[in-house]
Design an enzyme around this catalytic site. Structure first.
Site, PDB file in Angstrom:
ATOM      1  N   ASP A 119      44.283  81.761 156.105  1.00 19.04           N
ATOM      2  CA  ASP A 119      43.856  82.577 154.967  1.00 19.04           C
ATOM      3  C   ASP A 119      44.735  82.311 153.743  1.00 19.04           C
ATOM      4  OD1 ASP A 119      42.342  84.445 153.669  1.00 19.04           O
ATOM      5  OD2 ASP A 119      43.340  86.183 154.551  1.00 19.04           O
ATOM      6  N   GLY A 120      44.145  82.498 152.582  1.00 19.48           N
ATOM      7  CA  GLY A 120      44.930  82.438 151.340  1.00 19.48           C
ATOM      8  C   GLY A 120      44.620  81.249 150.450  1.00 19.48           C
ATOM      9  N   ARG A 168      43.471  82.493 146.834  1.00 19.14           N
ATOM     10  CA  ARG A 168      44.581  83.035 146.025  1.00 19.14           C
ATOM     11  C   ARG A 168      45.563  81.930 145.635  1.00 19.14           C
ATOM     12  NH1 ARG A 168      46.277  87.268 150.183  1.00 19.14           N
ATOM     13  NH2 ARG A 168      44.755  86.115 151.420  1.00 19.14           N
ATOM     14  N   HIS A 213      40.618  75.278 148.877  1.00 13.68           N
ATOM     15  CA  HIS A 213      40.085  74.857 150.177  1.00 13.68           C
ATOM     16  C   HIS A 213      40.453  73.393 150.450  1.00 13.68           C
ATOM     17  CE1 HIS A 213      38.324  78.688 150.558  1.00 13.68           C
ATOM     18  NE2 HIS A 213      37.401  78.515 149.622  1.00 13.68           N
ATOM     19  N   LEU A 251      45.275  66.750 172.538  1.00 10.46           N
ATOM     20  CA  LEU A 251      45.062  68.022 171.827  1.00 10.46           C
ATOM     21  C   LEU A 251      43.571  68.311 171.775  1.00 10.46           C
ATOM     22  CD1 LEU A 251      46.258  70.319 169.949  1.00 10.46           C
ATOM     23  CD2 LEU A 251      45.659  68.837 168.028  1.00 10.46           C
ATOM     24  N   ARG A 281      48.233  84.248 161.540  1.00 11.51           N
ATOM     25  CA  ARG A 281      47.402  84.454 160.350  1.00 11.51           C
ATOM     26  C   ARG A 281      48.291  84.317 159.127  1.00 11.51           C
ATOM     27  NH1 ARG A 281      42.334  88.180 159.087  1.00 11.51           N
ATOM     28  NH2 ARG A 281      42.096  87.588 156.926  1.00 11.51           N
ATOM     29  N   LEU A 313      42.096  90.698 162.575  1.00  7.77           N
ATOM     30  CA  LEU A 313      41.511  89.581 163.334  1.00  7.77           C
ATOM     31  C   LEU A 313      40.256  89.009 162.681  1.00  7.77           C
ATOM     32  CD1 LEU A 313      41.757  90.217 167.181  1.00  7.77           C
ATOM     33  CD2 LEU A 313      42.458  88.198 165.913  1.00  7.77           C
ATOM     34  N   SER A 314      39.591  89.801 161.842  1.00  5.65           N
ATOM     35  CA  SER A 314      38.417  89.313 161.098  1.00  5.65           C
ATOM     36  C   SER A 314      37.386  88.618 161.985  1.00  5.65           C
ATOM     37  CB  SER A 314      38.844  88.374 159.963  1.00  5.65           C
ATOM     38  OG  SER A 314      39.726  89.028 159.091  1.00  5.65           O
TER      39      SER A 314
HETATM   40  C1  FPP Z   1      40.441  81.388 153.843  1.00  2.00           C
HETATM   41  O1  FPP Z   1      40.950  81.435 152.542  1.00  2.00           O
HETATM   42  C2  FPP Z   1      39.933  80.071 154.125  1.00  2.00           C
HETATM   43  C3  FPP Z   1      38.596  79.755 154.288  1.00  2.00           C
HETATM   44  C4  FPP Z   1      37.505  80.733 154.203  1.00  2.00           C
HETATM   45  C5  FPP Z   1      38.146  78.375 154.494  1.00  2.00           C
HETATM   46  C6  FPP Z   1      39.095  77.547 155.282  1.00  2.00           C
HETATM   47  C7  FPP Z   1      38.760  76.124 155.035  1.00  2.00           C
HETATM   48  C8  FPP Z   1      39.619  75.126 155.199  1.00  2.00           C
HETATM   49  C9  FPP Z   1      41.024  75.287 155.666  1.00  2.00           C
HETATM   50  C10 FPP Z   1      39.179  73.778 154.880  1.00  2.00           C
HETATM   51  C11 FPP Z   1      38.322  73.181 155.974  1.00  2.00           C
HETATM   52  C12 FPP Z   1      39.113  72.774 157.129  1.00  2.00           C
HETATM   53  C13 FPP Z   1      39.136  71.533 157.590  1.00  2.00           C
HETATM   54  C14 FPP Z   1      39.917  71.183 158.796  1.00  2.00           C
HETATM   55  C15 FPP Z   1      38.415  70.475 156.911  1.00  2.00           C
HETATM   56  P1  FPP Z   1      40.267  82.426 151.506  1.00  2.00           P
HETATM   57  O2  FPP Z   1      39.289  81.659 150.700  1.00  2.00           O
HETATM   58  O3  FPP Z   1      39.697  83.614 152.208  1.00  2.00           O
HETATM   59  O4  FPP Z   1      41.512  82.803 150.645  1.00  2.00           O
HETATM   60  P2  FPP Z   1      41.727  84.157 149.833  1.00  2.00           P
HETATM   61  O5  FPP Z   1      41.877  85.257 150.855  1.00  2.00           O
HETATM   62  O6  FPP Z   1      42.981  83.879 149.082  1.00  2.00           O
HETATM   63  O7  FPP Z   1      40.531  84.353 148.951  1.00  2.00           O
END
Ligand code: FPP
Length: 252
Positions: free
Chosen positions: A31-32, A35, A48, A142, A194, A201-202
């Site tokens: 997460d994050g 932000r 992302h 893995l 997390r 846990l979302s």
């Molecule tokens: C949460 O951050 C993250 C996501 C919803 C997407 C996660 C995607 C990736 C890590 C990229 C794809 C992965 C691979 C391996 C290609 P958020 O957008 O909820 O952040 P915020 O809480 O700061 O808004």
């Protein structure tokens, strides 16, 4: 003095608590990203992209830490509520990741699975997933599971619907049915990390986290490093996991 070159097969000895858990399953709610990007004046999609880079680093480092299964939350089913452009950007990143990383996964002995629904994903991504899963199926080092359009509640609900027709009832066989629903298996989580400061846990791996140890970090996912993963695994190794029994010192 020059340090001897460490290859993936010449590893330092693992701490005893980790060596005793040879199939450590670490799950990460990454997460994050959003932000991280907005705090830098960048579009969320840049967060992302940085998150995907962070995932690459962590995937490469994980086997050296005794991690045998790594599950990353790439897209939750609840994320469809975000603007379509953001969801599309994540799906594109995922496809790019599969296309560029599959050969690397084969070389590194990484078996890749996607857990979650596939019917709402673009056809090209579904094909890339199938190709990547087939090509990496024998990876022994893995098991990387990316959760995409994933909802633990929905997986449990579907497993329960299938299970309704089964006469032998046991929690173990329920896990087997859940593994079929997931496709990528269903293994008990040892450590749940997390990032991003939230402590929930979302809808991620609700069944599998029943006895997991949790580590919550303020750090946003793009800033998460292999050293952070190592620190979390060391923290895990210091915890006493009783699973409802008495700690060793008291039980005698
Ligand atoms: C949460 O951050 C993250 C996501 C919803 C997407 C996660 C995607 C990736 C890590 C990229 C794809 C992965 C691979 C391996 C290609 P958020 O957008 O909820 O952040 P915020 O809480 O700061 O808004």
């Amino acid at each position: 003095m020059l340090m001897p070159h460490l290859t993936v097969r010449q590893l330092p000895t693992l701490p005893p608590a980790i060596a005793q858990a040879p199939r450590l399953h670490v799950a990460i709610i990454s997460d994050g990203n959003g932000r991280w990007a907005t705090s830098r004046g960048l579009p969320r999609s840049a967060g992302h992209r940085a998150g995907a880079e962070s995932a690459r680093r962590v995937i490469e480092a994980a086997p050296r830490m005794g991690i045998h299964t790594l599950t990353l939350f790439a897209l939750s089913s609840a994320n469809w509520q975000r603007p379509a452009a953001e969801v599309q950007a994540i799906l594109r990143l995922l496809q790019e990741y599969l296309l560029t990383e599959t050969h690397h996964c084969i070389d590194e002995g990484v078996r890749l699975s996607i857990i979650g629904r596939r019917d709402r994903l673009p056809a090209a991504l579904r094909q890339a997933i199938a190709d990547s899963e087939a090509a990496t199926a024998k990876g022994p080092r893995l098991h990387l599971r990316l959760a995409v359009d994933y909802s633990a509640r929905e997986a449990i609900y579907h497993a329960a619907c299938r299970f309704y027709k089964v006469t032998e009832l046991s929690p173990q066989s329920f896990s087997t049915v859940l593994a079929e629903v997931h496709r990528g298996g269903s293994t008990e989580v040892d450590l749940l990390i997390r990032t991003g400061g939230e402590q929930r846990l979302s809808d991620f791996l609700l069944w599998e986290c029943a006895f997991a140890e949790f580590v919550f970090l303020q750090k946003r996912w793009p800033d998460f490093t292999a050293a952070d993963l190592d620190a979390a695994v060391k923290e895990f190794s210091r915890r006493e996991r009783t699973r409802g029994a008495l700690p060793d010192a008291i039980a005698g």
